[in-house]
Structure formats: structure tokens, C-alpha cells
Design an enzyme around this catalytic site. Structure first.
Site, PDB file in Angstrom:
ATOM      1  N   SER A  42     -27.056 -32.762  10.202  1.00 48.33           N
ATOM      2  CA  SER A  42     -27.508 -31.972   9.060  1.00 48.33           C
ATOM      3  C   SER A  42     -29.002 -32.201   8.809  1.00 48.33           C
ATOM      4  O   SER A  42     -29.813 -32.007   9.697  1.00 48.33           O
ATOM      5  CB  SER A  42     -26.658 -32.324   7.835  1.00 48.33           C
ATOM      6  OG  SER A  42     -26.729 -31.333   6.851  1.00 48.33           O
ATOM      7  N   ASP A 154     -21.670 -27.704   9.386  1.00 47.82           N
ATOM      8  CA  ASP A 154     -22.360 -28.975   9.164  1.00 47.82           C
ATOM      9  C   ASP A 154     -21.804 -30.135  10.000  1.00 47.82           C
ATOM     10  O   ASP A 154     -20.611 -30.432   9.954  1.00 47.82           O
ATOM     11  CB  ASP A 154     -22.228 -29.330   7.678  1.00 47.82           C
ATOM     12  CG  ASP A 154     -23.237 -30.364   7.234  1.00 47.82           C
ATOM     13  OD1 ASP A 154     -23.476 -31.324   7.980  1.00 47.82           O
ATOM     14  OD2 ASP A 154     -23.792 -30.217   6.130  1.00 47.82           O
TER      15      ASP A 154
END
Length: 258
Positions: A42, A154
Site C-alpha cells: 500500500s 490493497d
């Protein structure tokens, strides 16, 4: 004469809190440490890639500060998510135009989550921007990223501190984790509830990863910042920097002399 020890640096996800990684890197540089391999999930994937491309931590901070949140994320209005990440793509391509892992000066591994297969996918070669976007794609906030025949979200969902893919390549691994769970939050604020729930779920998958690190850096005070507070980028950067300067010294890390 002993061979030089190869040092890996793993950067967690954490939204705006991920800016703390840049302060951590600046402090490590001032301690004379040279990082050889990086991995990130991320926000950590953005910091790792821009740094490995050759930008200084301060310059990466400037890049982040110069980008309006409203230009970086755009409404998608699809059933898959509320926002599009095309703005992030534009920023990454502007500053890493080759769009390839081969253009990085240090090896980087980016973690993303295959939402259909339910597994973590690690990228370290080929196209660069697609995997970074996927790694940053917070479920239900951004529309999933289609890349390489996979539907990705993610990387932090399953591996928010991706030590595993680089552990065997390194003699010494430093983990920088920026996802603390504070004791106070607004239980009547929907955004706060969602963010806290995600933090709690994601932190559970970092337990083993933290144990795999030779040194774990968790900057103090980050719980005071929301993962959405890009406006406080400089303060978050300084929190990471000051934590390392105050709590670590050069002798805590390997001697890299060959």
C-alpha cells in the site's frame, strides 16, 4: 575480509501514516545505513518505489505534498468502488516514466491482494505502476485494479508488512510499521469506525512478519494521525525521523564494511 551484509527494508501500509517511512529512511541514511532491497504494501509500496528510483526522502515528501488529494482520486461511480485511482497513476508515471521495475536503482517487491483467489501476489519485475496502484487499492474506497488477468486490491489486506518475499535475500531485515491502533476514537463517526476496523484486521496479519524482522521500527505518536490526513504530511514525516534518531544508534545495525 567478511562480505558486506545485505540489508532489506520493509515498509507497511498505513495511508497517510506511510509518510512516516520517509522520515525513517532519512534517519537511517544519516546513521550511515545503506538499504539494498525494499518491499512494501500500500503506502509503503509508493515510498519504497520512489526512493528506489532515486528520489531522496525529502523529495518524495515534496511530491506527495504537491499533489492535491482531489486530483489524485476521482469519482468512479461504479458498483465496485467509490473512487478511481487514475490520478495516482498520473503522478507515478510523471515521476517514474519508464514504468518498469528495471528502472529502479534498488530491487523492490510490491504486495497486492488477488481478491478473487484470496491470496497475496508479489510483484518485482515488469510493469511498475499497475502493481503499486493495486497495492494501494483500499477495498470499498477504490475500484479494484485489473492487472495481469487478476482483480487486485490493497496488499495490506493479507500482508501489510511483506517480509516473506525478501527475507531469504537479506542478511538483516528492518521493518517499518506505521499502523498503530490508538486508544481513543469517535464511535459515532462512520469513517473512524471503518478505519479502525481495517486497522485491527490488518494488524493481525503483521504478527508473524514482525517476528521475522531483525529490527522493527514503529514510530511513536502516529496514532494521533488519521490514515487520510495528507495535509499533515510534514508532521508525519518528522514523527518517523525523530523516532529513529531518538531510539536507535549506528551500532544497532550491521557493520556494512566489506
Amino acid at each position: 575480509m567478511a562480505n558486506r551484509q545485505k540489508i532489506g527494508l520493509v515498509l507497511s501500509g498505513g495511508g497517510a501514516r506511510g509518510i512516516a517511512h520517509l522520515g525513517v529512511i532519512k534517519a537511517l541514511e544519516e546513521l550511515g545505513l545503506q538499504v539494498d532491497i525494499l518491499a512494501g504494501a500500500s503506502a509503503g509500496s509508493i515510498a519504497a518505489s520512489l526512493y528506489a528510483y532515486g528520489y531522496t526522502p525529502e523529495r518524495v515528501l515534496e511530491i506527495i505534498q504537491s499533489v492535491s488529494v482531489f486530483r489524485s482520486v476521482k469519482p468512479a461511480w461504479t458498483w465496485m468502488g467509490l473512487l478511481s485511482m487514475e490520478g495516482l497513476r498520473e503522478v507515478l508515471l510523471k515521476h517514474m516514466p519508464e514504468n518498469n521495475f528495471a528502472a529502479l536503482k534498488k530491487p523492490v517487491t510490491v504486495a497486492a491482494t488477488d481478491i478473487q483467489q484470496g491470496l497475496t501476489v508479489y510483484y518485482s519485475e515488469g510493469e511498475l505502476v499497475g502493481p503499486i496502484m493495486a497495492s494501494c487499492c483500499v477495498p470499498a474506497v477504490f475500484a479494484p485494479v485489473q492487472f495481469g488477468g487478476r482483480t487486485l486490491v490493497d496488499g495490506g489486506v493479507l500482508d501489510n508488512l511483506p517480509v516473506t518475499p525478501i527475507r531469504q535475500q537479506c542478511d538483516f531485515v528492518i521493518g517499518s510499521h506505521c499502523n498503530p491502533i490508538g486508544q481513543h476514537f469517535d464511535g459515532k463517526n462512520l469513517k473512524s469506525i471503518i478505519e479502525r476496523s481495517l486497522l485491527m484486521a490488518i494488524n493481525g496479519n503483521t504478527i508473524k512478519s514482525k517476528e521475522m524482522c531483525d529490527i522493527l521500527i514503529e514510530p511513536a505518536g502516529l496514532e494521533a494521525f488519521s490514515g487520510f490526513e495528507l495535509a499533515k504530511a510534514r508532521h508525519i514525516f518528522e514523527a518517523g525521523y525523530e523516532h529513529v534518531i531518538r531510539n536507535f544508534k549506528r551500532t544497532d545495525f550491521p557493520n556494512q564494511a566489506a
